[in-house]
Design a protein around this motif. Structure first.
Motif, PDB file in Angstrom:
ATOM      1  N   ASP A   1       0.818  -1.221   0.000  1.00 46.95           N
ATOM      2  CA  ASP A   1       0.000   0.000   0.000  1.00 46.95           C
ATOM      3  C   ASP A   1       0.851   1.271   0.000  1.00 46.95           C
ATOM      4  OD1 ASP A   1      -2.283  -1.502  -0.011  1.00 46.95           O
ATOM      5  OD2 ASP A   1      -2.648  -1.348   2.147  1.00 46.95           O
ATOM      6  N   ASP A   2       2.136   1.121   0.287  1.00 46.01           N
ATOM      7  CA  ASP A   2       3.021   2.278   0.304  1.00 46.01           C
ATOM      8  C   ASP A   2       3.601   2.585  -1.070  1.00 46.01           C
ATOM      9  OD1 ASP A   2       3.000   2.995   3.160  1.00 46.01           O
ATOM     10  OD2 ASP A   2       3.892   1.000   3.415  1.00 46.01           O
ATOM     11  N   ALA A   3       3.242   1.778  -2.066  1.00 48.18           N
ATOM     12  CA  ALA A   3       3.684   2.018  -3.437  1.00 48.18           C
ATOM     13  C   ALA A   3       2.462   2.010  -4.353  1.00 48.18           C
ATOM     14  CB  ALA A   3       4.682   0.944  -3.868  1.00 48.18           C
ATOM     15  N   ARG A   4       2.670   2.280  -5.627  1.00 49.10           N
ATOM     16  CA  ARG A   4       1.587   2.264  -6.616  1.00 49.10           C
ATOM     17  C   ARG A   4       1.801   1.069  -7.531  1.00 49.10           C
ATOM     18  NH1 ARG A   4       2.077   7.808  -9.519  1.00 49.10           N
ATOM     19  NH2 ARG A   4       0.369   6.900 -10.740  1.00 49.10           N
ATOM     20  N   LEU A   5       0.838   0.167  -7.567  1.00 48.35           N
ATOM     21  CA  LEU A   5       0.935  -1.028  -8.403  1.00 48.35           C
ATOM     22  C   LEU A   5       0.305  -0.733  -9.758  1.00 48.35           C
ATOM     23  CD1 LEU A   5      -0.019  -3.713  -5.726  1.00 48.35           C
ATOM     24  CD2 LEU A   5       2.239  -2.797  -6.297  1.00 48.35           C
ATOM     25  N   VAL A   6       1.072  -0.980 -10.814  1.00 55.04           N
ATOM     26  CA  VAL A   6       0.644  -0.638 -12.167  1.00 55.04           C
ATOM     27  C   VAL A   6       0.534  -1.918 -12.991  1.00 55.04           C
ATOM     28  CG1 VAL A   6       1.184   0.643 -14.269  1.00 55.04           C
ATOM     29  CG2 VAL A   6       1.762   1.601 -12.013  1.00 55.04           C
ATOM     30  N   ASP A   7      -0.664  -2.206 -13.516  1.00 55.34           N
ATOM     31  CA  ASP A   7      -0.855  -3.364 -14.383  1.00 55.34           C
ATOM     32  C   ASP A   7      -0.116  -3.158 -15.706  1.00 55.34           C
ATOM     33  OD1 ASP A   7      -2.318  -4.916 -12.722  1.00 55.34           O
ATOM     34  OD2 ASP A   7      -4.211  -4.727 -13.804  1.00 55.34           O
ATOM     35  N   VAL A   8       0.595  -4.199 -16.140  1.00 56.01           N
ATOM     36  CA  VAL A   8       1.306  -4.159 -17.419  1.00 56.01           C
ATOM     37  C   VAL A   8       0.871  -5.373 -18.229  1.00 56.01           C
ATOM     38  CG1 VAL A   8       3.548  -4.189 -18.565  1.00 56.01           C
ATOM     39  CG2 VAL A   8       3.287  -2.983 -16.390  1.00 56.01           C
ATOM     40  N   PRO A   9      -0.020  -5.208 -19.222  1.00 50.74           N
ATOM     41  CA  PRO A   9      -0.422  -6.352 -20.049  1.00 50.74           C
ATOM     42  C   PRO A   9       0.789  -6.953 -20.753  1.00 50.74           C
ATOM     43  CG  PRO A   9      -1.883  -4.478 -20.397  1.00 50.74           C
ATOM     44  CD  PRO A   9      -0.701  -3.975 -19.609  1.00 50.74           C
ATOM     45  N   ALA A  10       0.940  -8.268 -20.639  1.00 55.40           N
ATOM     46  CA  ALA A  10       2.129  -8.921 -21.184  1.00 55.40           C
ATOM     47  C   ALA A  10       1.839  -9.752 -22.422  1.00 55.40           C
ATOM     48  CB  ALA A  10       2.768  -9.810 -20.115  1.00 55.40           C
ATOM     49  N   ASP A  11       0.574  -9.897 -22.822  1.00 57.53           N
ATOM     50  CA  ASP A  11       0.285 -10.683 -24.014  1.00 57.53           C
ATOM     51  C   ASP A  11       0.824  -9.942 -25.237  1.00 57.53           C
ATOM     52  OD1 ASP A  11      -1.716  -8.851 -23.175  1.00 57.53           O
ATOM     53  OD2 ASP A  11      -2.959  -9.471 -24.866  1.00 57.53           O
ATOM     54  N   GLY A  12       1.356 -10.736 -26.164  1.00 62.37           N
ATOM     55  CA  GLY A  12       1.926 -10.152 -27.370  1.00 62.37           C
ATOM     56  C   GLY A  12       3.393  -9.795 -27.259  1.00 62.37           C
ATOM     57  N   HIS A  13       3.968  -9.905 -26.077  1.00 63.60           N
ATOM     58  CA  HIS A  13       5.393  -9.618 -25.903  1.00 63.60           C
ATOM     59  C   HIS A  13       6.196 -10.919 -25.990  1.00 63.60           C
ATOM     60  CE1 HIS A  13       3.873  -5.809 -24.374  1.00 63.60           C
ATOM     61  NE2 HIS A  13       5.097  -5.327 -24.485  1.00 63.60           N
ATOM     62  N   LEU A  14       7.331 -10.834 -26.636  1.00 56.05           N
ATOM     63  CA  LEU A  14       8.208 -11.991 -26.747  1.00 56.05           C
ATOM     64  C   LEU A  14       9.314 -11.877 -25.709  1.00 56.05           C
ATOM     65  CD1 LEU A  14       8.546 -12.226 -30.631  1.00 56.05           C
ATOM     66  CD2 LEU A  14       7.030 -13.541 -29.146  1.00 56.05           C
ATOM     67  N   GLY A  15       9.572 -12.963 -25.025  1.00 54.98           N
ATOM     68  CA  GLY A  15      10.660 -12.983 -24.064  1.00 54.98           C
ATOM     69  C   GLY A  15      10.198 -12.684 -22.655  1.00 54.98           C
TER      70      GLY A  15
END
Length: 340
Positions: free
Chosen positions: A148-162
């Motif tokens: 709660d002391d930080a900001r969690l940011v969703d990062v969609p990972a579909d379509g990324h290689l590696g």
């Protein structure tokens, strides 16, 4: 051995990390152990294209031995799959929090208020997301903070290689301030991205802050195989113990095997695994490791990765490993009887 039909094939699967299973497979010792009985031993990773590789995560294959991350293993058990925990390893596999080049953030306390990347993969159990969440959670906890002391940011990972590509791309674009990575390929990916290390989780003195998908790493087997053929399970585990014994004296060979297992180069392997890793492949079910796995189970459940609770100590069965140790200690060519 029971009167149930002896299987004609035993399967094994492991994650691309240091494991006794990977060493034993490389040396051909699993096949050699069971070939005289007419039992084939096959790797799920090397199976024909039609094989159900999803069982690496679901463990819905009765003849399967799995040595891999604890998130899928706990998830499968939580969903009701009849698996048993027969061993745990603790292998330090480099875990770091990375920031963009030039960022002043250094140390766990500096994560407070930052935007932390949480990847989201379109898979039934998103162990990548769980790893990032637990990595940040451990780092923040070491400085007296929480998520709660930080900001969690969703990062969609579909379509990324590696591996880690989505998070590192988001870092490069300035959409997040920090990403969690681990392992040999992560070392190479971070170098290519020019990212800088803000937190070395491996340097945190309390192992509870380093608990994650691979620490501790479970060795599981299906209850059906254990019920019907306990001797086969003990023999399989005895081969792994002998492989771990051999690895303890062969650092160069273990490094070679790790390169093949991880797909990373020598620099990535050397950067991800501490000197002495080749001496840490033996599984056990010590109270300390079970307690750390129970901490992981509670955290995963709190973050809604597990549909039901898993009683880690009830899941663990120490008898197969006890029998395997007797076998591994016996002179070659002998076959000790199971003890009552």
């Amino acid at each position: 051995m029971t009167s149930a039909r002896v299987p004609d094939t035993l399967w094994f699967t492991r994650c691309p990390v240091p494991t006794a299973t990977g060493v034993a497979a490389d040396r051909g010792w699993l096949e050699g152990e069971f070939a005289p009985d007419g039992i084939a031993v096959r790797s799920l990773q090397d199976a024909e294209p039609g094989a159900d590789r999803a069982t690496h995560f679901t463990h819905a294959l009765p003849g399967l031995f799995r040595e891999g991350g604890n998130v899928p293993a706990l998830w499968a058990r939580s969903r009701g799959e009849r698996t048993r925990l027969v061993g745990l390893t603790w292998i330090e596999e480099r875990q770091v929090v990375l920031v963009a080049p030039g960022s002043p953030a250094r140390g766990a306390a500096a994560l407070r208020g930052l935007r932390l990347a949480l990847p989201r993969h379109p898979v039934p159990i998103d162990f990548w997301r769980a790893m990032a969440l637990r990595g940040f959670e451990g780092a923040l906890a070491s400085a007296g903070y929480g998520l709660d002391d930080a900001r969690l940011v969703d990062v969609p990972a579909d379509g990324h290689l590696g591996q880690w590509a989505a998070e590192l791309d988001a870092l490069r674009r300035g959409e997040v301030d920090a990403v969690y990575v681990k392992g040999a390929l992560a070392v190479e990916a971070a170098r290519r991205a020019g990212a800088e290390v803000a937190v070395e989780l491996d340097a945190l003195p309390d192992p509870a802050h380093r608990v994650n998908n691979g620490t501790p790493r479970p060795l599981t087997v299906h209850q059906d195989l254990l019920d019907e053929h306990p001797e086969l399970v003990a023999r399989f585990l005895a081969v792994l113990l002998r492989a771990a014994d051999w690895a303890a004296d062969e650092p160069a060979e273990v490094a070679r095997i790790l390169g093949a297992e991880t797909g990373a180069g020598a620099e990535g392997v050397a950067g991800a695994y501490r000197p002495g890793t080749h001496r840490t492949l033996h599984p056990d079910l010590s109270d300390a490791r079970l307690d750390l796995l129970a901490q992981q189970e509670a955290a995963l459940r709190a973050h809604a990765f597990l549909p039901e609770a898993v009683d880690v100590r009830a899941w663990a069965d120490p008898e197969p490993l006890r029998q395997a140790r007797r076998r591994a200690a016996a002179p070659v060519g002998t076959s000790p009887r199971p003890t009552p």
